[in-house]
Design an enzyme around this catalytic site. Sequence first.
Site, PDB file in Angstrom:
ATOM      1  N   LYS A  91     -56.381  58.509  51.862  1.00 58.88           N
ATOM      2  CA  LYS A  91     -56.619  58.088  53.263  1.00 58.88           C
ATOM      3  C   LYS A  91     -55.365  57.477  53.848  1.00 58.88           C
ATOM      4  O   LYS A  91     -55.391  56.928  54.940  1.00 58.88           O
ATOM      5  CB  LYS A  91     -57.746  57.050  53.305  1.00 58.88           C
ATOM      6  CG  LYS A  91     -59.053  57.523  52.735  1.00 58.88           C
ATOM      7  CD  LYS A  91     -60.050  56.342  52.739  1.00 58.88           C
ATOM      8  CE  LYS A  91     -61.105  56.509  51.681  1.00 58.88           C
ATOM      9  NZ  LYS A  91     -61.744  55.230  51.353  1.00 58.88           N
TER      10      LYS A  91
ATOM     11  N   ARG B 190     -51.450  62.018  27.634  1.00 55.37           N
ATOM     12  CA  ARG B 190     -51.003  61.029  26.664  1.00 55.37           C
ATOM     13  C   ARG B 190     -50.822  59.631  27.246  1.00 55.37           C
ATOM     14  O   ARG B 190     -51.305  58.645  26.689  1.00 55.37           O
ATOM     15  CB  ARG B 190     -49.649  61.423  26.058  1.00 55.37           C
ATOM     16  CG  ARG B 190     -49.735  62.272  24.834  1.00 55.37           C
ATOM     17  CD  ARG B 190     -48.590  63.230  24.862  1.00 55.37           C
ATOM     18  NE  ARG B 190     -48.750  64.077  26.027  1.00 55.37           N
ATOM     19  CZ  ARG B 190     -49.515  65.170  26.038  1.00 55.37           C
ATOM     20  NH1 ARG B 190     -50.100  65.559  24.949  1.00 55.37           N
ATOM     21  NH2 ARG B 190     -49.688  65.883  27.144  1.00 55.37           N
ATOM     22  N   THR B 191     -50.092  59.541  28.349  1.00 53.63           N
ATOM     23  CA  THR B 191     -49.724  58.202  28.817  1.00 53.63           C
ATOM     24  C   THR B 191     -50.969  57.437  29.259  1.00 53.63           C
ATOM     25  O   THR B 191     -51.191  56.291  28.841  1.00 53.63           O
ATOM     26  CB  THR B 191     -48.688  58.302  29.952  1.00 53.63           C
ATOM     27  OG1 THR B 191     -47.665  59.203  29.544  1.00 53.63           O
ATOM     28  CG2 THR B 191     -48.078  56.953  30.275  1.00 53.63           C
TER      29      THR B 191
ATOM     30  N   HIS C  65     -39.242  57.104  32.464  1.00 54.23           N
ATOM     31  CA  HIS C  65     -40.541  57.064  31.775  1.00 54.23           C
ATOM     32  C   HIS C  65     -40.379  56.077  30.620  1.00 54.23           C
ATOM     33  O   HIS C  65     -40.306  56.459  29.448  1.00 54.23           O
ATOM     34  CB  HIS C  65     -40.908  58.462  31.288  1.00 54.23           C
ATOM     35  CG  HIS C  65     -42.333  58.627  30.846  1.00 54.23           C
ATOM     36  ND1 HIS C  65     -43.188  57.557  30.611  1.00 54.23           N
ATOM     37  CD2 HIS C  65     -43.063  59.743  30.592  1.00 54.23           C
ATOM     38  CE1 HIS C  65     -44.360  58.032  30.233  1.00 54.23           C
ATOM     39  NE2 HIS C  65     -44.313  59.349  30.213  1.00 54.23           N
TER      40      HIS C  65
ATOM     41  N   ARG D 118     -48.439  55.622  37.330  1.00 54.40           N
ATOM     42  CA  ARG D 118     -47.609  56.845  37.378  1.00 54.40           C
ATOM     43  C   ARG D 118     -47.656  57.370  38.804  1.00 54.40           C
ATOM     44  O   ARG D 118     -48.715  57.387  39.436  1.00 54.40           O
ATOM     45  CB  ARG D 118     -48.151  57.906  36.423  1.00 54.40           C
ATOM     46  CG  ARG D 118     -47.452  59.239  36.612  1.00 54.40           C
ATOM     47  CD  ARG D 118     -47.789  60.243  35.556  1.00 54.40           C
ATOM     48  NE  ARG D 118     -47.160  59.898  34.290  1.00 54.40           N
ATOM     49  CZ  ARG D 118     -47.176  60.696  33.219  1.00 54.40           C
ATOM     50  NH1 ARG D 118     -47.779  61.863  33.271  1.00 54.40           N
ATOM     51  NH2 ARG D 118     -46.582  60.318  32.113  1.00 54.40           N
TER      52      ARG D 118
HETATM   53  N1   CP Z   1     -45.543  62.427  27.380  1.00 56.53           N
HETATM   54  C1   CP Z   1     -46.241  62.285  28.512  1.00 56.53           C
HETATM   55  O1   CP Z   1     -45.853  61.564  29.454  1.00 56.53           O
HETATM   56  O2   CP Z   1     -47.394  63.024  28.541  1.00 56.53           O
HETATM   57  P1   CP Z   1     -48.481  63.005  29.699  1.00 56.53           P
HETATM   58  O3   CP Z   1     -47.823  63.609  30.922  1.00 56.53           O
HETATM   59  O4   CP Z   1     -49.636  63.792  29.191  1.00 56.53           O
HETATM   60  O5   CP Z   1     -48.823  61.555  29.976  1.00 56.53           O
END
Ligand code: CP
Length: 304
Positions: free
Chosen positions: A80, A51-52, A129, A101
């Site tokens: 590396k 999703r993100t 998040h 991320r």
């Molecule tokens: N909700 C969410 O962060 O989903 P993903 O881990 O798929 O990005």
Amino acid sequence: MRHLMSPLDFTTEELDKLFDLANDIEKNPKKYAHICDDKIMATCFYEPSTRTRLSFESAMTRLGGRVIGFSDANSSSAAKGESVSDTIRVISCYADICAMRHPKEGAPMVASEKSLIPVINAGDGGHQHPTQTLTDLLTIRSMKGRLNNFTIGLCGDLKFGRTVHSLINALVRYEGIKFIFISPEELRVPDYITDMLKENNIPYEEVIRLEQVMPQLDLLYMTRVQKERFFNEEDYIRLKDFYILDTVKMELAKEDMLVLHPLPRVNEISVEVDNDPRAAYFAQAQYGVYVRMALILTLLELVD
Ligand code: CP
């Protein structure tokens, strides 16, 4: 230049403006279709995501921009031994904005300190998040018409769940919020969060059984027990199916209670619940695109 590391980086007034913009994008997508024609977003994902990452890519594409990036640390020079600080200095030469991320808490913050472009924390370990929280708040505001006066149940992995930590941090700024934390003993919300709630006189309860509190809830935020955060496989197996929201439990809930989930789900919501009009988690994923479009425009200073 502005980054997004925590939902608290925006005031509630700024959030209202962001959500107004997201709702306008939803209604008038063509108006925004070329604003980022000459812009590039880098998505640097050192941890898996559907999703993100894809909603950021969809958001930038829908604004007319382009996207570069990697979705696996092993396909980047991190394999590396390159530091995130060096990586972001280089990405700053290639892109106008970066969503990152990382499994290590604070890694996007370290990157932001060396970056020449806005950095968005797209999830750092069990910490924060913020764009999921923006998604959650936009979903609640759009579907309920307000962000105050709710009893919200947060259920599942409240210890490692970064979406939960970010959402609590964001919701304490609104009037009349009561939290009910529903988790097994081992996955209770961290002390630093309950300490913060006590200091601010925000009401909360901690319970183990979901059924016990269902009738009180205006919002139920379900979460997955996250295999990747456990050190011990046995603990994960013991706890993974602790909560399963099914149609029988939904009968105990208010007629207008919303069920939210950041997704992905495993077993914690039965698929039969998807047909219940109170199931809002797929709409929530859609709102994630609009709010990320609004965020990109805001951080790139392309809107007033
Ligand atoms: N909700 C969410 O962060 O989903 P993903 O881990 O798929 O990005």
